[in-house]
Design an enzyme around this catalytic site. Structure first.
Site, PDB file in Angstrom:
ATOM      1  N   PHE A   1      -4.660  17.570 -13.503  1.00  0.00           N
ATOM      2  CA  PHE A   1      -5.936  18.279 -13.611  1.00  0.00           C
ATOM      3  C   PHE A   1      -6.932  17.545 -14.488  1.00  0.00           C
ATOM      4  O   PHE A   1      -8.139  17.742 -14.379  1.00  0.00           O
ATOM      5  CB  PHE A   1      -5.711  19.675 -14.199  1.00  0.00           C
ATOM      6  CG  PHE A   1      -5.163  19.652 -15.596  1.00  0.00           C
ATOM      7  CD1 PHE A   1      -6.015  19.573 -16.692  1.00  0.00           C
ATOM      8  CD2 PHE A   1      -3.799  19.677 -15.832  1.00  0.00           C
ATOM      9  CE1 PHE A   1      -5.519  19.531 -17.980  1.00  0.00           C
ATOM     10  CE2 PHE A   1      -3.294  19.630 -17.118  1.00  0.00           C
ATOM     11  CZ  PHE A   1      -4.156  19.555 -18.195  1.00  0.00           C
TER      12      PHE A   1
ATOM     13  N   LYS B   1     -11.097  21.424 -22.101  1.00  0.00           N
ATOM     14  CA  LYS B   1     -10.381  21.033 -20.882  1.00  0.00           C
ATOM     15  C   LYS B   1     -11.309  20.157 -20.049  1.00  0.00           C
ATOM     16  O   LYS B   1     -12.287  20.630 -19.472  1.00  0.00           O
ATOM     17  CB  LYS B   1      -9.956  22.279 -20.102  1.00  0.00           C
ATOM     18  CG  LYS B   1      -8.997  22.028 -18.970  1.00  0.00           C
ATOM     19  CD  LYS B   1      -8.508  23.370 -18.401  1.00  0.00           C
ATOM     20  CE  LYS B   1      -7.481  23.185 -17.315  1.00  0.00           C
ATOM     21  NZ  LYS B   1      -7.010  24.499 -16.789  1.00  0.00           N
TER      22      LYS B   1
ATOM     23  N   ASP C   1       0.606  31.425 -11.359  1.00  0.00           N
ATOM     24  CA  ASP C   1       1.302  30.294 -11.996  1.00  0.00           C
ATOM     25  C   ASP C   1       1.817  30.694 -13.376  1.00  0.00           C
ATOM     26  O   ASP C   1       1.574  30.012 -14.378  1.00  0.00           O
ATOM     27  CB  ASP C   1       0.362  29.095 -12.108  1.00  0.00           C
ATOM     28  CG  ASP C   1       1.122  27.784 -12.352  1.00  0.00           C
ATOM     29  OD1 ASP C   1       2.353  27.766 -12.157  1.00  0.00           O
ATOM     30  OD2 ASP C   1       0.486  26.788 -12.735  1.00  0.00           O
TER      31      ASP C   1
ATOM     32  N   ASN D   1       2.143  27.941 -19.426  1.00  0.00           N
ATOM     33  CA  ASN D   1       0.849  28.616 -19.333  1.00  0.00           C
ATOM     34  C   ASN D   1       0.778  29.863 -20.205  1.00  0.00           C
ATOM     35  O   ASN D   1      -0.167  30.646 -20.097  1.00  0.00           O
ATOM     36  CB  ASN D   1       0.552  28.992 -17.877  1.00  0.00           C
ATOM     37  CG  ASN D   1       0.208  27.778 -17.041  1.00  0.00           C
ATOM     38  OD1 ASN D   1      -0.222  26.754 -17.576  1.00  0.00           O
ATOM     39  ND2 ASN D   1       0.393  27.877 -15.740  1.00  0.00           N
TER      40      ASN D   1
END
Length: 486
Positions: free
Chosen positions: A218, A234, A328, A333
């Protein structure tokens, strides 16, 4: 007169009035002081029994011996005139004055609203004629010359998709993102602060490797100091899949809950670079804590509170209108703050769930989402996403938390953790013996809790028809007795 003595006709009409637009939920939550989880339980129980939720609420509340006058005063505070008129024949005459008073108040409010509506219409006309607030976000970005994520794709996006049937995981031949630009701008993006790209470069010391927290397909995540606040930045890779993730997270990771990682803002850098700014959590991920054992292994009390918080966050997502499937759920996570409070992160695979009687609108994905060891058979077979997928994933995490064993291990006869544990149970192995080795045999061991965690994990990973809801799971966890750490 007590509420459980209401005449049948009056009770039936009152239920009809309060069922409309779910007015009973305001009555239950604000005035009767039921918790959100109790309200959800009332709603689901009433649906299961095919009865009015208001009827079930009044029956439950009436068990504590409440008078009709109490209910009348709550409805007065709610300004529910129709319900007051319904109860008028069975309350004291001195309370009738409140009905008259409320009528006058509502008439005054109606006149004020008419004036406000005229003003709003004029403002709306002004905006239509070129006000800056009427210009969509995408258009404003283009006019100001700022780069967009994969701008060509965004400009050619299909506008035919309805908000109630959004599927973020299918793409058409024209590279649609599964949601129209109109939906993004009008419903979501205006609510998210845009952060200056140069501020984030400075916050991360120009993307210094010393501030790098992690990386993957990602992109990269950096620790940064922005406006006297420690944040996680991010930085998504500039490709089609990451641009989809950017838009998906922008639209869906806006739900405010103690157990959901908050999104602070976004930024767009050079060459279509997409950046998301989130809360920084010093406790790291649950995966890291289970693997590292530093500074000390998690106690059972800490493990319990973490999983209870995750269940609470998932229950919140699953009971929204429409429900949201995270897609997910895994230890990587689940992020922990300094007090080990869990927050669910990474909404890159999240999907809104809409279900009709003919099942046509149940979200399906052409491409596998999530991490396959945490996904149930029904999803791996036909790519059908339901909230039960999250329940299954939660169950696998419960097994990991109890045993600290890896979810997949090629050195085992049964590589998948779930299958491995089922095989051991068939062989007659005591579930308590599977306790995390860091706790097993120590003063912090708890064979009973290990057994309970594995039992819940196995229940959550049953076939779809036998799998519990997140409400069932949360209530089971909430009722457990947990030892307090010294």
């Amino acid at each position: 007169m007590y509420t459980n003595e209401l005449p049948y006709e009056i009770n039936r009409e009152l239920c009809r009035l309060l069922d409309y637009k779910n007015s009973w939920k305001n009555l239950a939550g604000i005035w009767m002081e039921y918790s959100p989880f109790e309200i959800t339980y009332i709603e689901q129980t009433a649906q299961g029994q095919e009865r009015s939720p208001t009827e079930y609420l009044l029956q439950k509340w009436g068990q504590d011996i409440h008078k009709v006058e109490e209910l009348f005063l709550y409805l007065y505070k709610m300004k529910h005139l129709s319900a007051l008129l319904c109860l008028k024949p069975v309350v004291r005459k001195d309370l009738h004055r409140k009905i008259i008073k409320l009528k006058k108040s509502l008439n005054t409010m109606e006149k004020e609203n008419e004036i406000d509506n005229e003003v709003s219409l004029q403002k709306s006309s002004d905006q239509t004629n070129g006000s800056i607030r009427s210009i969509p976000w995408i258009v404003k970005q283009i006019e100001m010359g700022e780069p967009l994520p994969n701008t060509a794709s965004l400009q050619s996006v299909s506008l035919s998709i309805n908000y109630n049937s959004i599927n973020f995981n299918e793409t058409s031949s024209s590279e649609t993102y599964g949601i129209s630009t109109d939906e993004i701008t009008s419903r979501h993006v205006f609510d998210i602060p845009k952060i200056n790209y140069e501020e984030l470069k400075e916050a991360t010391d120009n993307w210094s490797k010393e501030n790098l927290l992690g990386s993957g397909g990602f992109g990269q995540v950096f620790k940064g100091e922005w406006k006297h606040l420690t944040v996680a930045v991010k930085r998504l890779s500039n490709n089609h899949d990451c641009n989809k993730e950017f838009i998906r997270e922008m639209c869906l990771n806006q739900y405010r809950h103690d157990n959901i990682l908050p999104l602070y803002g976004y930024s767009l850098g050079g060459a279509g670079e997409c950046i998301l700014v989130c809360q920084y959590l010093p406790g790291g991920s649950l995966l890291h804590r289970l693997k590292s054992r530093t500074p000390t292994p998690l106690t059972w009390s800490q493990r319990y509170n973490i999983m209870l918080g995750v269940a609470r966050g998932l229950l919140y997502l699953h009971t929204m209108k429409p429900p949201l499937i995270h897609g997910d759920i895994k230890p990587g996570n689940i992020l922990l703050d300094g007090n080990l409070m869990p927050k669910i992160g990474d909404f890159g695979t999240a999907t809104l769930y809409t279900k009709k009687l003919n099942h046509e609108n149940i979200p399906k994905t052409k491409k596998l989402i999530g991490s396959w060891p945490y996904l149930p058979g029904e999803y791996l077979r036909d790519r059908t996403l339901t909230p039960a997928v999250d329940v299954f994933s939660f169950g696998v995490v419960m097994l990991e938390v109890a045993t600290a064993l890896p979810v997949i291990d090629q050195s085992r006869n049964q590589q998948l953790l779930l299958v491995h544990i089922k095989e051991l149970l068939k062989e007659g192995v005591d579930m308590a013996s599977l306790e995390d080795p860091a706790l097993l045999g120590s003063e912090h061991a708890s064979p009973a809790l290990c057994h309970a965690f594995i039992s819940i994990g196995l229940h959550c990973t049953k076939s779809m028809q036998l799998r519990p809801t997140m409400l069932d799971v949360f209530m089971e966890l909430d009722e457990m007795e947990i030892p307090v750490d010294n």
